[in-house]
Write a protein that holds these residues in place. Sequence first.
Motif, PDB file in Angstrom:
ATOM      1  N   ASN A   7     -40.264 -96.854 -96.064  1.00 61.25           N
ATOM      2  CA  ASN A   7     -41.083 -95.821 -96.713  1.00 61.25           C
ATOM      3  C   ASN A   7     -40.227 -94.814 -97.481  1.00 61.25           C
ATOM      4  OD1 ASN A   7     -43.546 -96.852 -95.493  1.00 61.25           O
ATOM      5  ND2 ASN A   7     -42.820 -95.917 -93.578  1.00 61.25           N
ATOM      6  N   PRO A   8     -39.493 -95.267 -98.475  1.00 56.22           N
ATOM      7  CA  PRO A   8     -38.546 -94.394 -99.173  1.00 56.22           C
ATOM      8  C   PRO A   8     -39.225 -93.244 -99.904  1.00 56.22           C
ATOM      9  CG  PRO A   8     -38.821 -96.451-100.366  1.00 56.22           C
ATOM     10  CD  PRO A   8     -39.510 -96.628 -99.052  1.00 56.22           C
TER      11      PRO A   8
ATOM     12  N   SER B  14     -32.079 -89.474 -91.222  1.00 55.26           N
ATOM     13  CA  SER B  14     -33.411 -89.365 -90.628  1.00 55.26           C
ATOM     14  C   SER B  14     -34.334 -90.472 -91.123  1.00 55.26           C
ATOM     15  CB  SER B  14     -34.035 -88.010 -90.974  1.00 55.26           C
ATOM     16  OG  SER B  14     -34.428 -87.974 -92.336  1.00 55.26           O
ATOM     17  N   ASP B  15     -35.433 -90.671 -90.409  1.00 52.42           N
ATOM     18  CA  ASP B  15     -36.532 -91.469 -90.938  1.00 52.42           C
ATOM     19  C   ASP B  15     -37.190 -90.685 -92.063  1.00 52.42           C
ATOM     20  OD1 ASP B  15     -36.132 -93.491 -89.083  1.00 52.42           O
ATOM     21  OD2 ASP B  15     -37.522 -92.596 -87.629  1.00 52.42           O
TER      22      ASP B  15
ATOM     23  N   LEU C  47     -34.409 -83.574 -89.923  1.00 48.79           N
ATOM     24  CA  LEU C  47     -33.372 -83.284 -88.938  1.00 48.79           C
ATOM     25  C   LEU C  47     -32.530 -82.111 -89.413  1.00 48.79           C
ATOM     26  CD1 LEU C  47     -32.153 -86.930 -88.180  1.00 48.79           C
ATOM     27  CD2 LEU C  47     -33.713 -85.544 -86.795  1.00 48.79           C
ATOM     28  N   ASP C  48     -32.123 -81.284 -88.503  1.00 52.28           N
ATOM     29  CA  ASP C  48     -31.253 -80.159 -88.829  1.00 52.28           C
ATOM     30  C   ASP C  48     -29.784 -80.505 -88.666  1.00 52.28           C
ATOM     31  OD1 ASP C  48     -33.318 -78.382 -89.458  1.00 52.28           O
ATOM     32  OD2 ASP C  48     -33.605 -77.857 -87.358  1.00 52.28           O
ATOM     33  N   SER C  49     -29.493 -81.683 -88.163  1.00 50.45           N
ATOM     34  CA  SER C  49     -28.104 -82.095 -87.956  1.00 50.45           C
ATOM     35  C   SER C  49     -27.791 -83.292 -88.823  1.00 50.45           C
ATOM     36  CB  SER C  49     -27.868 -82.441 -86.481  1.00 50.45           C
ATOM     37  OG  SER C  49     -28.703 -83.509 -86.090  1.00 50.45           O
TER      38      SER C  49
END
Length: 436
Positions: A122-123, A138-139, A144-146
Motif C-alpha cells: 500500500n505505497p 514503518s508500515d 513511528l517516532d523512531s
Amino acid sequence: MKRRDFLKHTLPAIALPAILDGWSLNAWAKSPLLQGISAAEDNGRVLVLVQLNGGNDGLNTVIPIDLYDAYYAARTNIAIPQEKILRLNGFDQTGLNPAMTHIQHMFNEGKVSIVQAVSYPNPNFSHFRATDIWLTGSDSDKTLDSGWAGRFLNNEFPGFPAGYPNNNMTDPLAIQVGGIISPAFQGPVTSMGMAITNPSSFYALLNNVNTSSSASSRAGDQLAYIREMSMVTDKYATVIKNAAQKIKTQSSLYPAQGKNPLADQLKIVSRLIAGGLKTKVYMVNMGGFDTHARQTDAKDTTIGAHARLLERLSEAINVFMVDLQELGVADRVLGMTFSEFGRRIKSNASGGTDHGAAAPVLLFGNSVQPGIIGTNPPITAAATAKDNIAMQHDFRSLYTTVLENWFMINQAASESIMLKDFASLAIVKGVNAPST
C-alpha cells in the motif's frame, strides 16, 4: 509521524558544520534513524546511503530488454532506444540507461547488485510521507517516532550526550555530508536542539568561542541540553578535522569542484573514512528526480534531465569506489541508493512520469554479491496512467540485510529493530539467501 510533530523533532537538530572542500558536514550524534548501526560489533564496516530525492524512474534506469515492446508502447515519448541500452554481463534480459556507463562497468566487474521492484504494501505517493516511511521503516498505515536503526541504539548509548565522545566511541555515529538538515532528508530524528550549518559558526567552535547565545531564545528544559550538545559538537569538530587532515591526496578522477555535487559529497566521505573516523553511517543526497515533465530530450530520449542525473550518479559512485580502493579502505564500505518511490509505468503527455510505487535499488562495493535480485517487472502494452510497478521486495528486507549480513547483528535483534521479521537477501558475499 504527523507533519507538525515531525518538524518539531527534526528542525532543531544538532548539527556539526565543518567546511571541507566547500561542503558543510552535519554530525548526527543522536539520530534514531542512523545511530543504531554504531552499536553493532565494531568490525570497521561502513554504510553509505545515497538518497535520490524526488522519486527515481526505475523503468528508465534499469530497463527490461525482454519486455521491450511493452515498455516502448507504455512510454513511447521517453523510451530508450533498444540499441542504446547498456548490456550487463550474464543478464541478457536487463540493461541500464545509456548514461550509466560507469555503473555498467562496475556491474560487469562484480561490484554492483541490483534489487528489482523495491517498495512496501500500500505505497504512499506523497514525497513527505513516503520519505518518512522509508526512513522509519514503518508500515504505510502507521507512523513511528523512531528510525529503523535507532531502535537498536536506544539502549546502547543511554544518556547521550552526557559522556560522549568517550574511549569507546570518539567520533560522530553518523554523518550527513552537504546541505542543511531538512525534514525530508533527515526523516524521524529526535530533537537535537539546533543546527550549525555556516562556516563562521564552525570556525567559532574550532576557536572555542562560546556559541550558546544562539540558543538563548529557546526556553525550558531544552536549553541545558542544547548547551551540552554544543560542547559535544565542538569535540566532534576536532576529530573530523583531524581525520580529514590525514588524507593529503585523493583520486584524480574526481570532477572539478561543483561539476558533480554528489561526487563532491562522496569525496569528503571517502576522505573521512580513510582518515580513520569510526563513523558507521554516512548519508549523501542528490535531488531532481521528480521528473513529471521533460524527463528526456524530445528528439533524443537518451539525453535530458533524467539522463544527466543518472550520469552524475554513475560517475560519482564510480570515482568514490576508485578513491576508496586507492586509499586502501574499499573493502570496508557498502553503498546503497534509495528513493522515496518510483514512477508510473506509463509516461504522461508532458514527456515525464508521475509518482509511482516500486523501483530498483543499487548496492555497490567490493563485498556485494553481484547480479540482479528479482525479475523484470511485468509490463503490459496497454498500461494505463494508474498502472504501477508491483513490489517484489520490501525495502525493510534491505535494512534487515544490512543489519544482519553487513553489521552482523543477530536475527533476534534485527527483528526487534525492524518490528517484524523481514527476510534478508543475498546481497553480501559469503552470505546465502534464506531458504524458502
